[in-house]
Design a protein around this motif. Sequence first.
Motif, PDB file in Angstrom:
ATOM      1  N   VAL A 263      -0.344   4.264  10.401  1.00  0.00           N
ATOM      2  CA  VAL A 263       0.266   2.979  10.054  1.00  0.00           C
ATOM      3  C   VAL A 263      -0.212   2.465   8.698  1.00  0.00           C
ATOM      4  O   VAL A 263       0.502   1.714   8.021  1.00  0.00           O
ATOM      5  CB  VAL A 263      -0.026   1.942  11.163  1.00  0.00           C
ATOM      6  CG1 VAL A 263       0.560   0.584  10.828  1.00  0.00           C
ATOM      7  CG2 VAL A 263       0.523   2.435  12.504  1.00  0.00           C
ATOM      8  N   LYS A 264      -1.377   2.883   8.258  1.00  0.00           N
ATOM      9  CA  LYS A 264      -1.905   2.406   6.987  1.00  0.00           C
ATOM     10  C   LYS A 264      -0.970   2.810   5.836  1.00  0.00           C
ATOM     11  O   LYS A 264      -0.379   3.883   5.837  1.00  0.00           O
ATOM     12  CB  LYS A 264      -3.300   2.979   6.742  1.00  0.00           C
ATOM     13  CG  LYS A 264      -4.349   2.412   7.690  1.00  0.00           C
ATOM     14  CD  LYS A 264      -5.717   2.997   7.388  1.00  0.00           C
ATOM     15  CE  LYS A 264      -6.771   2.441   8.339  1.00  0.00           C
ATOM     16  NZ  LYS A 264      -8.104   3.044   8.091  1.00  0.00           N
TER      17      LYS A 264
ATOM     18  N   ALA B 197       0.591  -3.557  14.868  1.00  0.00           N
ATOM     19  CA  ALA B 197       0.785  -3.009  13.526  1.00  0.00           C
ATOM     20  C   ALA B 197      -0.165  -3.666  12.536  1.00  0.00           C
ATOM     21  O   ALA B 197      -0.738  -2.996  11.660  1.00  0.00           O
ATOM     22  CB  ALA B 197       2.238  -3.205  13.093  1.00  0.00           C
ATOM     23  N   LEU B 198      -0.352  -4.952  12.678  1.00  0.00           N
ATOM     24  CA  LEU B 198      -1.273  -5.674  11.802  1.00  0.00           C
ATOM     25  C   LEU B 198      -2.695  -5.142  11.967  1.00  0.00           C
ATOM     26  O   LEU B 198      -3.397  -4.885  10.977  1.00  0.00           O
ATOM     27  CB  LEU B 198      -1.224  -7.160  12.136  1.00  0.00           C
ATOM     28  CG  LEU B 198      -2.078  -8.087  11.273  1.00  0.00           C
ATOM     29  CD1 LEU B 198      -1.517  -8.159   9.866  1.00  0.00           C
ATOM     30  CD2 LEU B 198      -2.122  -9.488  11.888  1.00  0.00           C
ATOM     31  N   ALA B 199      -3.119  -4.947  13.209  1.00  0.00           N
ATOM     32  CA  ALA B 199      -4.471  -4.463  13.481  1.00  0.00           C
ATOM     33  C   ALA B 199      -4.697  -3.054  12.955  1.00  0.00           C
ATOM     34  O   ALA B 199      -5.826  -2.687  12.605  1.00  0.00           O
ATOM     35  CB  ALA B 199      -4.744  -4.514  14.983  1.00  0.00           C
TER      36      ALA B 199
ATOM     37  N   ALA C  32      14.395  -0.380  -1.861  1.00  0.00           N
ATOM     38  CA  ALA C  32      13.815  -0.899  -3.096  1.00  0.00           C
ATOM     39  C   ALA C  32      12.305  -0.696  -3.180  1.00  0.00           C
ATOM     40  O   ALA C  32      11.764  -0.447  -4.264  1.00  0.00           O
ATOM     41  CB  ALA C  32      14.144  -2.389  -3.238  1.00  0.00           C
ATOM     42  N   MET C  33      11.621  -0.771  -2.033  1.00  0.00           N
ATOM     43  CA  MET C  33      10.164  -0.718  -2.044  1.00  0.00           C
ATOM     44  C   MET C  33       9.608   0.676  -2.299  1.00  0.00           C
ATOM     45  O   MET C  33       8.490   0.845  -2.792  1.00  0.00           O
ATOM     46  CB  MET C  33       9.614  -1.260  -0.715  1.00  0.00           C
ATOM     47  CG  MET C  33       9.842  -2.748  -0.529  1.00  0.00           C
ATOM     48  SD  MET C  33       9.086  -3.760  -1.813  1.00  0.00           S
ATOM     49  CE  MET C  33       7.347  -3.563  -1.415  1.00  0.00           C
ATOM     50  N   LYS C  34      10.358   1.705  -1.905  1.00  0.00           N
ATOM     51  CA  LYS C  34       9.924   3.098  -2.122  1.00  0.00           C
ATOM     52  C   LYS C  34       8.538   3.372  -1.523  1.00  0.00           C
ATOM     53  O   LYS C  34       7.682   4.019  -2.133  1.00  0.00           O
ATOM     54  CB  LYS C  34       9.929   3.443  -3.615  1.00  0.00           C
ATOM     55  CG  LYS C  34      11.294   3.383  -4.283  1.00  0.00           C
ATOM     56  CD  LYS C  34      11.217   3.773  -5.747  1.00  0.00           C
ATOM     57  CE  LYS C  34      12.585   3.868  -6.378  1.00  0.00           C
ATOM     58  NZ  LYS C  34      13.307   2.584  -6.417  1.00  0.00           N
ATOM     59  N   LYS C  35       8.330   2.879  -0.306  1.00  0.00           N
ATOM     60  CA  LYS C  35       7.069   3.102   0.408  1.00  0.00           C
ATOM     61  C   LYS C  35       7.351   3.744   1.760  1.00  0.00           C
ATOM     62  O   LYS C  35       8.474   3.708   2.262  1.00  0.00           O
ATOM     63  CB  LYS C  35       6.332   1.764   0.607  1.00  0.00           C
ATOM     64  CG  LYS C  35       5.831   1.146  -0.687  1.00  0.00           C
ATOM     65  CD  LYS C  35       5.056  -0.136  -0.412  1.00  0.00           C
ATOM     66  CE  LYS C  35       4.525  -0.745  -1.706  1.00  0.00           C
ATOM     67  NZ  LYS C  35       3.796  -2.019  -1.460  1.00  0.00           N
ATOM     68  N   ASN C  36       6.299   4.332   2.346  1.00  0.00           N
ATOM     69  CA  ASN C  36       6.447   4.922   3.676  1.00  0.00           C
ATOM     70  C   ASN C  36       6.823   3.843   4.689  1.00  0.00           C
ATOM     71  O   ASN C  36       6.368   2.704   4.598  1.00  0.00           O
ATOM     72  CB  ASN C  36       5.149   5.604   4.114  1.00  0.00           C
ATOM     73  CG  ASN C  36       4.779   6.767   3.217  1.00  0.00           C
ATOM     74  OD1 ASN C  36       5.633   7.347   2.540  1.00  0.00           O
ATOM     75  ND2 ASN C  36       3.511   7.129   3.201  1.00  0.00           N
TER      76      ASN C  36
END
Length: 242
Positions: free
Chosen positions: A20-21, A113-115, A138-142
């Motif tokens: 998740v990181k 998810a936050l944890a 737009a973010m182009k992140k996993n």
Amino acid sequence: MSKPTLYTCFSPALLHLYDVKRTIVVVIDVLRATSTIATALYNGAREIIPVDSVERCIQLGTQIECITAGERDGQVAPGLQYGNSSFEYPESFIKGKILVLTTTNGTKLLHMALAKGATEIITGSFLNLSAVCDHLIAMKKNVILGCAAWKDKPNLEDTLFAGAVVSKIKEHFSINCDASHIAENLYGIAKDDMYEFLKKNDASHYHRLANYGLERDLRQCLTPDIANVLPEYLDGKLVLQR
């Protein structure tokens, strides 16, 4: 340049299998939490504070000026003022107000998810499908599409929404994930009439809400882009991304 990855997690009980990181987690709780969140913010709510227990919701209601709302097993939880139907939050009622919301499944996944160190948490529903897809491209992140499920058991409606997202953004991501392919294929079968698909396939949550006379909610929650905003979790609150 390599593409970011996209995974679909069918249940909070499976989230531990994913890294998740450094990911954007999309919390999906179509019936009805994330649909209600999109609607309330679209209609002018100042912010939404998601909490994972009725007790915490009631407690906040005594500490700040807010609307306390939530459900357990599809019904308004005892001690709270309002339920989890988007029809309860028109602009004339919710504009400028704080909504404290607890749900059976959605807030649980958000806090998990936050944890686990998610870079960003947003909420997705058919009501804000395009806003979610445009943002992820737009973010182009996993990305992890996180289905809230029902008491840790996968459900059809959250899977369908994940499939809708995959079908719209797959060209921008590397997808080595059978769950994403399952979701996309299911959406391909159901997309022309998702209400009838849920009904015909005896979806558990369809029956749960239909038994309460909430067919109108079901149809509303399956309608794309009627509250097309992007709720983002920041500092303990869901707000519109600016």
